[in-house]
Design an enzyme around this catalytic site. Structure first.
Site, PDB file in Angstrom:
ATOM      1  N   GLU A 196       0.840  -1.195   0.000  1.00  0.00           N
ATOM      2  CA  GLU A 196       0.000   0.000   0.000  1.00  0.00           C
ATOM      3  C   GLU A 196       0.878   1.248   0.000  1.00  0.00           C
ATOM      4  O   GLU A 196       1.983   1.245   0.546  1.00  0.00           O
ATOM      5  CB  GLU A 196      -0.867   0.056   1.257  1.00  0.00           C
ATOM      6  N   CYS A 239      -2.691  -3.338  14.792  1.00  0.00           N
ATOM      7  CA  CYS A 239      -2.319  -2.945  13.429  1.00  0.00           C
ATOM      8  C   CYS A 239      -2.654  -4.040  12.425  1.00  0.00           C
ATOM      9  O   CYS A 239      -2.377  -5.225  12.658  1.00  0.00           O
ATOM     10  CB  CYS A 239      -0.826  -2.628  13.378  1.00  0.00           C
ATOM     11  N   LEU A 263       5.222   4.221  20.145  1.00  0.00           N
ATOM     12  CA  LEU A 263       5.350   3.990  21.580  1.00  0.00           C
ATOM     13  C   LEU A 263       4.130   3.240  22.128  1.00  0.00           C
ATOM     14  O   LEU A 263       4.232   2.113  22.589  1.00  0.00           O
ATOM     15  CB  LEU A 263       5.518   5.343  22.286  1.00  0.00           C
TER      16      LEU A 263
END
Length: 354
Positions: A94, A121, A220
């Site tokens: 992508e 994710c 993070l």
């Protein structure tokens, strides 16, 4: 087999053309067509003789011409455009173009898929197939440059924040950035380049030694050790405090402020305690925190906090004298978050992979 020339230094192209019996100055003309005009078809390079154009076409390939656009999604506001590309070996990646008030930026992938398996994710749903080459990374910028050039515009910023972990493909990522920096290609400032990592400490240290003024972004997402490990398994190998030290060393050496990406997950990492801990670690660092309300991935089961909770978390950071922003959401209506479009495509092509 044709020789791939996209992404080669002009000096190397000169040698290849000389081997074909062509004048070395033709390399500069080909370069101008490829990287200044976004023309990837030799037949359209009209200041080169027809006979030589045919010779070029017989000997060389140009990567952007051989990559297939499988899908294109355009946001309703016209500011975000996402492509799903199929590479020459069948792998998919992508890339996203975003139109800001300061110009155009492209978010590029560094790997086909990702092996980091961050819990929130979509990029890691199917693992990483392979690293992308330097040419494949740079080509993502030129897919959009080719569309922008006729209007007198171009991509001025690149963010290596798409699918994949850039530090695990260090040579190709930074080779592509150095190529895009060349005045005879994209002429892009290093200060307009950002590399995002989930915390691969050796890569951050190597980036420090390289000495380029590229911006560093660190994913993070939690400062409680157990929670960060749950969300980001890489924390087992590279604990947060080691990542923080390496990133701060980079900030001092480069003079570039580090951006810490912090995805907000409702009921998971958005409490007052989380905010206070984040302030404790970020205070007095050369850093800015970028808060990212999660763009839900159905397979993961995470939810976006309320706007009230997002604003409250931001205010706590500001009161703690930690520079912080909430990321402007672009392309939410087209699943512009990393990996979502590719994950949908892979699931449709092979449902057994889930």
């Amino acid at each position: 087999m044709k020789t791939e020339i996209f992404g080669l230094p002009v000096e190397q192209l000169q040698t290849l053309l000389a081997d074909l019996g062509m004048q070395r100055y033709r390399a500069a003309q080909v370069y101008d067509w490829l990287y200044r005009k976004g023309v990837f078809d030799f037949a359209q390079m009209t200041n080169i003789s027809k006979a030589e154009r045919e010779k070029l076409a017989a000997a060389f390939s140009v990567l952007p011409r051989d990559i297939e656009v499988l899908r294109q999604l355009d946001s309703a506001d016209g500011l975000t455009h996402k492509l799903l590309l199929r590479l020459t070996d069948g792998n998919t990646i992508e890339t996203v173009l975003m139109h800001h008030d300061y110009g155009y930026s492209v978010c590029v992938s560094s790997q086909a898929g990702c092996d980091m398996h961050c819990a929130f994710c979509a990029s890691g749903l199917h693992g990483a197939a392979r690293n992308l080459t330097r040419a494949e990374i740079a080509a993502q910028v030129y897919f959009f440059n080719a569309r922008l050039f006729p209007a007198g515009e171009r991509v001025s910023r690149v963010v290596v924040m798409g699918s994949g972990e850039p530090m695990l493909n260090f040579d190709n990522v930074f080779g592509a950035l150095q190529f895009l920096h060349r005045p005879d290609t994209a002429d892009m400032s290093y200060r307009n380049m950002t590399v995002s990592t989930c915390g691969i400490v050796p890569g951050i240290e190597r980036m420090t030694r390289l000495g380029l003024p590229v911006s560093l972004a660190v994913s993070l997402h939690a400062v409680k050790p157990e929670l960060r490990t749950e969300l980001m398994p890489v924390n087992k190998a590279y604990p947060f405090l080691d990542v923080l030290r390496a990133a701060e060393n980079y900030a001092v050496a480069s003079g570039r402020q580090v951006t810490y990406e912090y995805i907000l997950l409702s009921g998971k990492n958005d409490s007052d305690t989380d905010a206070r801990l984040l302030v404790e670690y970020m205070r007095h660092k050369h850093a800015v925190v970028n808060l990212i309300p999660v763009n839900p991935v159905p397979e993961k089961g995470f939810f976006r906090p309320s706007q009230q909770r997002i604003n409250h978390f931001l205010r706590m950071l500001e009161k703690g004298h930690v520079p912080a922003t909430v990321r402007r959401e672009m392309g939410k209506d087209i699943n512009a978050a990393c990996g979502q479009l590719r994950a949908d495509y892979v699931r449709q092509e092979d449902p057994t992979c889930l």
